[in-house]
Design an enzyme around this catalytic site. Structure first.
Site, PDB file in Angstrom:
ATOM      1  N   LYS A 175       1.615   9.532   0.304  1.00 28.08           N
ATOM      2  CA  LYS A 175       0.967   9.801  -0.977  1.00 28.08           C
ATOM      3  C   LYS A 175       1.988   9.787  -2.102  1.00 28.08           C
ATOM      4  O   LYS A 175       3.115  10.234  -1.935  1.00 28.08           O
ATOM      5  CB  LYS A 175       0.273  11.170  -0.930  1.00 28.08           C
ATOM      6  CG  LYS A 175      -1.034  11.172  -0.138  1.00 28.08           C
ATOM      7  CD  LYS A 175      -1.735  12.508  -0.281  1.00 28.08           C
ATOM      8  CE  LYS A 175      -3.087  12.492   0.409  1.00 28.08           C
ATOM      9  NZ  LYS A 175      -3.789  13.789   0.274  1.00 28.08           N
ATOM     10  N   ARG A 244      -4.314  13.890  13.357  1.00 27.16           N
ATOM     11  CA  ARG A 244      -3.208  14.425  12.551  1.00 27.16           C
ATOM     12  C   ARG A 244      -3.165  15.954  12.662  1.00 27.16           C
ATOM     13  O   ARG A 244      -2.089  16.544  12.797  1.00 27.16           O
ATOM     14  CB  ARG A 244      -3.390  13.965  11.108  1.00 27.16           C
ATOM     15  CG  ARG A 244      -2.290  14.395  10.132  1.00 27.16           C
ATOM     16  CD  ARG A 244      -2.485  13.616   8.840  1.00 27.16           C
ATOM     17  NE  ARG A 244      -1.891  14.252   7.690  1.00 27.16           N
ATOM     18  CZ  ARG A 244      -0.641  14.073   7.276  1.00 27.16           C
ATOM     19  NH1 ARG A 244       0.158  13.269   7.962  1.00 27.16           N
ATOM     20  NH2 ARG A 244      -0.194  14.669   6.183  1.00 27.16           N
TER      21      ARG A 244
END
Length: 299
Positions: A175, A244
């Site tokens: 990100k 995740r």
């Protein structure tokens, strides 16, 4: 006088800067567009002709109205975050003299703990048969997801050149354009080596191609994970972020190193990672209940 175009011009400029300078994701830009459009519509209805007319009390009223309309605490937090980002941008550029969002807080959202797969469920999921047409690809995809804790977007956009299988490392563009280096486990490395030997792809090619050789789509990965989970007898709602979550929970449970897990996940703020300490506590509480002769809760 119609002030809507003037108000919208500032929103458009702000979102453009977010896209170019902050490299905000499409998902974030779409959400902020909706949030700020709601603010502009409310300001117009209230007769606020310019951004300098938006006071702290007016912004508090806007948030309260959105709450009464049924927006969740989480949505209100994001809506206020979008407003705060725009207003800070306007303050830096001299459009407004003070930031009316300073000190405002949205209602706290009840934080839901993410579901995870336990080690047995995870082992059953990743060990998909490799003899089918997509077997090697599926095994490599699942092993890498779980081995390195990648986000869905990171896995879809991964190119062979970002993988160093000799050193068992992968370079990930996360990100905000932030790059991190993440270990690749032995089983994932072996699965990726087998998959590459079959695909014979160049370093610039996507590791997991979709139609026409372009990177596989997020939707295709989501659907495939659901199919594979059912085929492997894992009946929880399996989605990419669950892998995740499972990665983070299992590493933290074994190591107790919260800062290390933060680095592996690529979280900018350790507060985001701290949710996994709650998961770890749940595990410890179960051990306590099962083992302590004076435990208050019995299973």
């Amino acid at each position: 006088m119609n002030t809507l175009p003037d108000l919208n011009a500032a929103v458009t400029d702000y979102l453009a800067r977010l896209r170019v300078e902050r490299r905000a994701s499409v998902h974030t830009l779409d959400a902020y567009q909706r949030d700020l459009a709601a603010l502009v519509q409310w300001m117009t209805q209230q007769g606020h002709a310019s951004w300098s007319a938006l006071t702290t009390e007016a912004l508090r009223t806007f948030i309260a109205n959105e709450h009464r309309r049924g927006l969740s605490s989480k949505s209100l937090q994001r809506r206020l975050s979008a407003c705060r980002g725009l207003l800070r941008d306007l303050l830096r550029r001299g459009t407004i003299a003070a930031d009316p969002s300073a000190g405002l807080r949205a209602p706290k959202a009840a934080r839901k703990l993410p579901q995870v797969l336990d080690a047995d469920e995870m082992g059953r999921l990743v060990e998909v048969p490799t003899d089918g047409p997509l077997g090697l690809r599926d095994r490599a995809m699942l092993e890498l997801f779980y081995s390195s804790g990648l986000r869905l977007s990171e896995l879809c956009g991964l190119r062979w050149g970002a993988l160093d299988l000799d050193e068992s490392l992968v370079r990930v563009d996360g990100k905000g354009g932030k790059t991190r280096i993440v270990p690749v486990g032995r089983f994932a490395r072996e699965a990726l080596q087998a998959w590459r030997a079959q695909s014979a792809a160049s370093t610039e090619a996507p590791v997991f191609p979709g139609r026409g050789g372009a990177p596989i789509s997020s939707r295709a990965v989501q659907l495939r994970l659901k199919q594979l989970a059912q085929r492997q007898g894992v009946w929880k709602r399996v989605h990419p972020h669950l892998l995740r979550h499972s990665f983070a929970s299992h590493v933290l449970e074994s190591s107790g190193d919260l800062r290390g897990v933060q680095e592996l996940l690529g979280h900018a703020d350790i507060a985001t990672t701290q949710i996994y300490t709650h998961l770890d506590f749940q595990h410890l509480a179960k051990v306590y209940d099962a083992a302590h002769p004076r435990a208050r809760r019995k299973t």
